[in-house]
Design a protein around this motif. Structure first.
Motif, short mmCIF file in Angstrom:
data_model
loop_
_atom_site.label_atom_id
_atom_site.label_comp_id
_atom_site.label_asym_id
_atom_site.label_seq_id
_atom_site.Cartn_x
_atom_site.Cartn_y
_atom_site.Cartn_z
N ARG A 26 0.86 -1.19 0.00
CA ARG A 26 0.00 0.00 0.00
C ARG A 26 0.89 1.23 0.00
O ARG A 26 1.88 1.29 0.73
N SER A 27 0.53 2.21 -0.83
CA SER A 27 1.33 3.42 -0.95
C SER A 27 0.44 4.65 -0.91
O SER A 27 -0.76 4.58 -1.20
N ALA A 28 1.04 5.77 -0.58
CA ALA A 28 0.42 7.09 -0.70
C ALA A 28 1.32 7.86 -1.66
O ALA A 28 2.44 8.24 -1.29
N GLY A 29 0.87 8.02 -2.89
CA GLY A 29 1.74 8.59 -3.91
C GLY A 29 2.87 7.62 -4.18
O GLY A 29 2.66 6.44 -4.41
N ASP A 30 4.10 8.12 -4.08
CA ASP A 30 5.28 7.27 -4.29
C ASP A 30 5.81 6.67 -3.00
O ASP A 30 6.78 5.93 -3.01
N GLN A 31 5.18 6.99 -1.86
CA GLN A 31 5.67 6.54 -0.56
C GLN A 31 5.00 5.24 -0.14
O GLN A 31 3.79 5.20 0.08
N PRO A 32 5.74 4.13 -0.02
CA PRO A 32 5.14 2.89 0.48
C PRO A 32 4.78 3.04 1.95
O PRO A 32 5.53 3.65 2.72
N LEU A 33 3.61 2.54 2.34
CA LEU A 33 3.14 2.65 3.72
C LEU A 33 3.06 1.31 4.43
O LEU A 33 3.25 1.25 5.64
N LEU A 88 9.62 -1.03 2.13
CA LEU A 88 9.04 0.13 2.80
C LEU A 88 9.99 1.32 2.85
O LEU A 88 9.63 2.38 3.37
N GLY A 89 11.19 1.17 2.33
CA GLY A 89 12.13 2.28 2.31
C GLY A 89 12.58 2.71 3.69
O GLY A 89 12.75 3.90 3.95
N LEU A 90 12.79 1.74 4.58
CA LEU A 90 13.19 2.04 5.95
C LEU A 90 14.70 1.96 6.10
O LEU A 90 15.37 1.19 5.42
#
Length: 132
Positions: A26-33, A88-90
């Motif tokens: 699930r993402s908001a725009g290009d940001q994975p959530l 998730l880009g963490l």
């Protein structure tokens, strides 16, 4: 399709039972959530990736006559796996918020097991306690 002992137990299935396995980011725009893993009993194996791109999982179940009416959810936190960290880009040391869910129909039959990992830095849990 796949197997998972924990999901099979949650769905009251024999170990090794092939289940529909759904993995979504699930993402908001290009940001994975969040990374969402869901398992459903074999009766729902006809649900396709294309179906899920057009409608939500619960909408698809309702369309097939299955109505989730009760869910048991548990919320926790842990360190992410390497795959979750990448997806998730963490950065190293950043935790994930977790949520596991078992959903049941009106007869009490388990219809879905979910195991989700969320970027903890993007979420807040608010509770109000009232002891009137």
């Amino acid at each position: 399709m796949g197997t998972d002992e924990r999901a099979a137990a949650a769905l009251d299935l024999e170990p090794g039972t092939e289940m529909l396995t759904v993995v979504r980011v699930r993402s908001a725009g290009d940001q994975p959530l969040a990374i969402m893993h869901n398992w459903l009993p074999p009766a729902h194996s006809e649900i396709t990736r294309e179906d899920l791109q057009e409608q939500g999982l619960y909408a698809l179940l309702r369309k097939r006559g299955v109505r989730p009416v009760v869910a048991q959810q548990s919320i926790g936190a842990r360190m992410p796996t390497a795959a979750e960290r990448r997806a998730l880009g963490l950065r190293s040391g950043q935790p994930v918020l977790t949520m596991t869910r078992m959903a049941f129909d009106a007869s009490g039959a388990a219809i879905e097991f979910g195991d989700h990992a969320y970027r903890a830095l993007d979420y807040t849990i608010d509770l109000m306690l009232d002891e009137r």
